[in-house]
Motif scaffolding. Structure first.
Motif, PDB file in Angstrom:
ATOM      1  N   VAL A  28       5.002   9.553  38.719  1.00 55.66           N
ATOM      2  CA  VAL A  28       5.653  10.263  39.807  1.00 55.66           C
ATOM      3  C   VAL A  28       5.375  11.986  39.473  1.00 55.66           C
ATOM      4  CG1 VAL A  28       7.902  10.904  40.795  1.00 55.66           C
ATOM      5  CG2 VAL A  28       7.223   8.406  39.980  1.00 55.66           C
ATOM      6  N   ALA A  29       5.684  12.226  38.110  1.00 60.09           N
ATOM      7  CA  ALA A  29       5.332  13.568  37.850  1.00 60.09           C
ATOM      8  C   ALA A  29       3.911  14.362  38.388  1.00 60.09           C
ATOM      9  CB  ALA A  29       5.634  13.906  36.475  1.00 60.09           C
ATOM     10  N   GLN A  30       2.988  13.465  38.077  1.00 56.37           N
ATOM     11  CA  GLN A  30       1.590  13.690  38.589  1.00 56.37           C
ATOM     12  C   GLN A  30       1.350  13.911  39.961  1.00 56.37           C
ATOM     13  OE1 GLN A  30      -1.360  14.176  36.728  1.00 56.37           O
ATOM     14  NE2 GLN A  30      -0.314  13.974  34.835  1.00 56.37           N
ATOM     15  N   LYS A  31       2.050  13.029  40.870  1.00 60.49           N
ATOM     16  CA  LYS A  31       1.992  13.018  42.315  1.00 60.49           C
ATOM     17  C   LYS A  31       2.747  14.286  42.626  1.00 60.49           C
ATOM     18  CE  LYS A  31       1.750   8.194  43.372  1.00 60.49           C
ATOM     19  NZ  LYS A  31       2.270   6.996  44.099  1.00 60.49           N
ATOM     20  N   HIS A  32       3.924  14.656  42.083  1.00 63.32           N
ATOM     21  CA  HIS A  32       4.670  15.690  42.417  1.00 63.32           C
ATOM     22  C   HIS A  32       3.797  17.046  42.153  1.00 63.32           C
ATOM     23  CE1 HIS A  32       8.917  13.794  42.211  1.00 63.32           C
ATOM     24  NE2 HIS A  32       8.275  13.147  43.090  1.00 63.32           N
ATOM     25  N   VAL A  33       2.916  17.199  41.000  1.00 67.73           N
ATOM     26  CA  VAL A  33       2.368  18.374  40.694  1.00 67.73           C
ATOM     27  C   VAL A  33       1.198  18.540  41.770  1.00 67.73           C
ATOM     28  CG1 VAL A  33       0.670  19.274  39.190  1.00 67.73           C
ATOM     29  CG2 VAL A  33       2.797  18.220  38.228  1.00 67.73           C
ATOM     30  N   SER A  34       0.598  17.399  42.127  1.00 66.22           N
ATOM     31  CA  SER A  34      -0.469  17.529  43.195  1.00 66.22           C
ATOM     32  C   SER A  34       0.053  17.846  44.549  1.00 66.22           C
ATOM     33  CB  SER A  34      -1.103  16.036  43.251  1.00 66.22           C
ATOM     34  OG  SER A  34      -2.165  16.167  44.453  1.00 66.22           O
ATOM     35  N   LEU A  35       1.273  17.543  45.051  1.00 68.27           N
ATOM     36  CA  LEU A  35       1.807  18.081  46.263  1.00 68.27           C
ATOM     37  C   LEU A  35       2.617  18.907  46.059  1.00 68.27           C
ATOM     38  CD1 LEU A  35       3.296  14.413  46.988  1.00 68.27           C
ATOM     39  CD2 LEU A  35       1.467  15.617  48.349  1.00 68.27           C
ATOM     40  N   PHE A  36       2.746  19.808  45.122  1.00 67.46           N
ATOM     41  CA  PHE A  36       3.526  20.993  44.709  1.00 67.46           C
ATOM     42  C   PHE A  36       4.947  20.987  44.947  1.00 67.46           C
ATOM     43  CE2 PHE A  36       3.712  25.921  45.344  1.00 67.46           C
ATOM     44  CZ  PHE A  36       3.565  25.995  43.922  1.00 67.46           C
ATOM     45  N   VAL A  37       5.660  19.927  44.457  1.00 70.71           N
ATOM     46  CA  VAL A  37       6.843  19.607  44.533  1.00 70.71           C
ATOM     47  C   VAL A  37       7.552  20.678  43.729  1.00 70.71           C
ATOM     48  CG1 VAL A  37       8.778  18.113  44.175  1.00 70.71           C
ATOM     49  CG2 VAL A  37       6.852  17.292  45.188  1.00 70.71           C
ATOM     50  N   LEU A  38       8.538  21.469  43.971  1.00 65.59           N
ATOM     51  CA  LEU A  38       9.237  22.624  43.443  1.00 65.59           C
ATOM     52  C   LEU A  38      10.478  22.335  42.932  1.00 65.59           C
ATOM     53  CD1 LEU A  38       8.261  25.428  45.724  1.00 65.59           C
ATOM     54  CD2 LEU A  38       6.961  24.860  43.561  1.00 65.59           C
ATOM     55  N   PRO A  39      11.100  22.956  41.725  1.00 64.78           N
ATOM     56  CA  PRO A  39      12.201  22.543  41.278  1.00 64.78           C
ATOM     57  C   PRO A  39      13.519  22.573  42.145  1.00 64.78           C
ATOM     58  CG  PRO A  39      11.024  24.033  39.742  1.00 64.78           C
ATOM     59  CD  PRO A  39      10.253  23.886  40.894  1.00 64.78           C
TER      60      PRO A  39
END
Length: 429
Positions: free
Chosen positions: A109-120
């Motif tokens: 999930v963290a890898q997907k969030h990084v690609s999609l630029f999910v922010l804190p």
């Protein structure tokens, strides 16, 4: 790029101080959350479905991150995105006293969030809506101690995600060709691979190097046009090395699946119909955990790559990597499609097999209109693979992957030799 990475660290620190903590959970919180696992098994989907309905209707800045089709209940099937989050909530509650069991899921999930630029700050919005939904669905059963425990537990997990995502993001930004957030790319080539799959070759707009990636990883593509404002992950469908990326995109048919035409699955079709050579798109950094690496090439076990439909794309990248790195051991590729008309890159596979004596490629077709597991079944798989002790990589529709996974488990293949990935929210096999 370095300055952006440093600013992100500062942002994470600020958000952590406000409402997100990586401190150890109290025993009271652990016990309460763990006790709610049976309730989540029954009501988790209702909670997450309620949460997404509210959150996405009230927070436009999050809406573009999610595929609308994954929120729909089509033909009496539950929606993929709420189901995925409900499963994760249940697993978190069940294993909150031993989070090492969730490390693989968290990393994915963290890898997907990084690609999609999910922010804190997005985690705060999700947390507030999740707690509201728990109260909404459970009513009086959601006591103050339960809500407080889940608040503490959620923001603890959010802190773990934010810390890991910041590590990944910073690491990628510091590599040659790396960046953070969204970067402009230009379509250098557009190639029709089959009746339903088109490849887009992408080069950086600034002409500078681009980040290398592992075969099997994906990139997020962001569109910001009058017609479409959305992000989607697409597999990089060749090995890294020429300072260009390639994605191979399948045209979707929402009406055929019972989804409202024009509402969902439109990003891929928009790429097919409206994105052409010299057009500009935005990409996130390559990410993902479904990868082939040198460890898989260094032992004596044969390699088996299997795909159905557009699940072909990571398999192509893996085989391209294997061939370019002159891996000598036996490689078997089994490709399943409805028919030859929808099959992509057939000639490339044939040419590769003719050139490399250690490569065997098997093409399987299911002439009826719908792809099904009948294309590759357990009996065929057993005959095609006399040596079962292999490294397996497979990707395709859920039914197909479930059949493959069940067969590999019957053969008692070790877990570390079984590798697969979903396109979209992860579902249990």
């Amino acid at each position: 790029m370095l300055s952006k990475a440093i600013r992100r660290v500062v942002l994470v620190t600020r958000v952590n101080k406000r409402n997100i903590s990586c401190n150890e959970l109290s025993s009271t919180t652990i016990n309460i959350v763990k006790s709610t696992a049976p309730v989540l098994a029954k009501t988790g989907y209702d909670i997450t479905k309620t949460m997404y309905n509210k959150m996405l209707s009230e927070n436009a800045e999050l809406r573009f991150l999610f595929n609308a089709s994954h929120q729909l209940e089509i033909k009496n099937e539950i929606a993929h995105q709420p189901r995925a989050l409900a499963c994760m909530m249940y697993n978190y509650a069940e294993n909150i006293d031993n989070l090492k069991l969730l490390e693989k899921a968290i990393e994915s999930v963290a890898q997907k969030h990084v690609s999609l630029f999910v922010l804190p700050e997005h985690y705060t919005i999700v947390g507030e809506n999740l707690l509201w939904a728990i109260k909404k669905v459970l009513g009086e059963k959601a006591t103050i101690p339960i809500l407080q425990a889940w608040k503490e537990a959620y923001f603890h997990l959010a802190g773990i995600f934010i810390k890991r995502e910041n590590e990944i993001r910073t690491n990628k930004a510091l590599q040659i060709g790396g960046w953070e957030g969204w970067r402009s790319f230009i379509v250098a080539r557009k190639v029709k691979e089959s009746s339903v799959i088109t490849s887009f070759y992408l080069k950086s707009k600034d002409g500078k190097p681009v980040l290398n990636y592992k075969p099997g990883q994906y990139t997020a593509l962001k569109l910001c046009t009058e017609k479409v404002k959305a992000c989607r992950n697409y597999t990089l469908s060749k090995a890294a090395g020429d300072n260009k990326y390639r994605i191979s995109v399948r045209r979707q048919e929402p009406a055929e699946k019972g989804a409202p035409p024009g509402l969902v699955l439109k990003v891929s079709n928009f790429l097919h119909d409206h994105i052409n050579v010299n057009d500009e798109v935005l990409l996130g950094v390559p990410s993902g955990v479904f990868t082939f690496n040198h460890n898989h090439a260094n032992d004596e076990k044969p390699i088996v790559l299997m795909s159905a439909g557009v699940g072909l794309t990571p398999i192509v990248a893996m085989l391209d990597f294997i061939l370019k790195n002159n891996v000598k051991k036996s490689v078997t590729v089994i490709i399943s499609n409805r028919n030859k008309d929808v099959e992509a890159l057939h000639d490339w596979f044939v040419a590769s097999e003719e050139k490399h004596s250690n490569l065997q490629v098997v093409f399987l077709y299911d002439d009826p209109l719908r792809l099904s597991s009948k294309t590759l079944n357990a009996s065929k798989l057993d005959k095609l693979l006399p040596n079962k002790d292999c490294h397996y990589f497979f990707c395709g529709p859920q039914g197909y992957m479930k059949m493959v996974c069940e067969q590999l488990l019957k053969w008692k293949i070790p877990e570390d030799q079984i590798n697969y990935e979903y396109f979209g929210p992860t579902r249990p096999l």
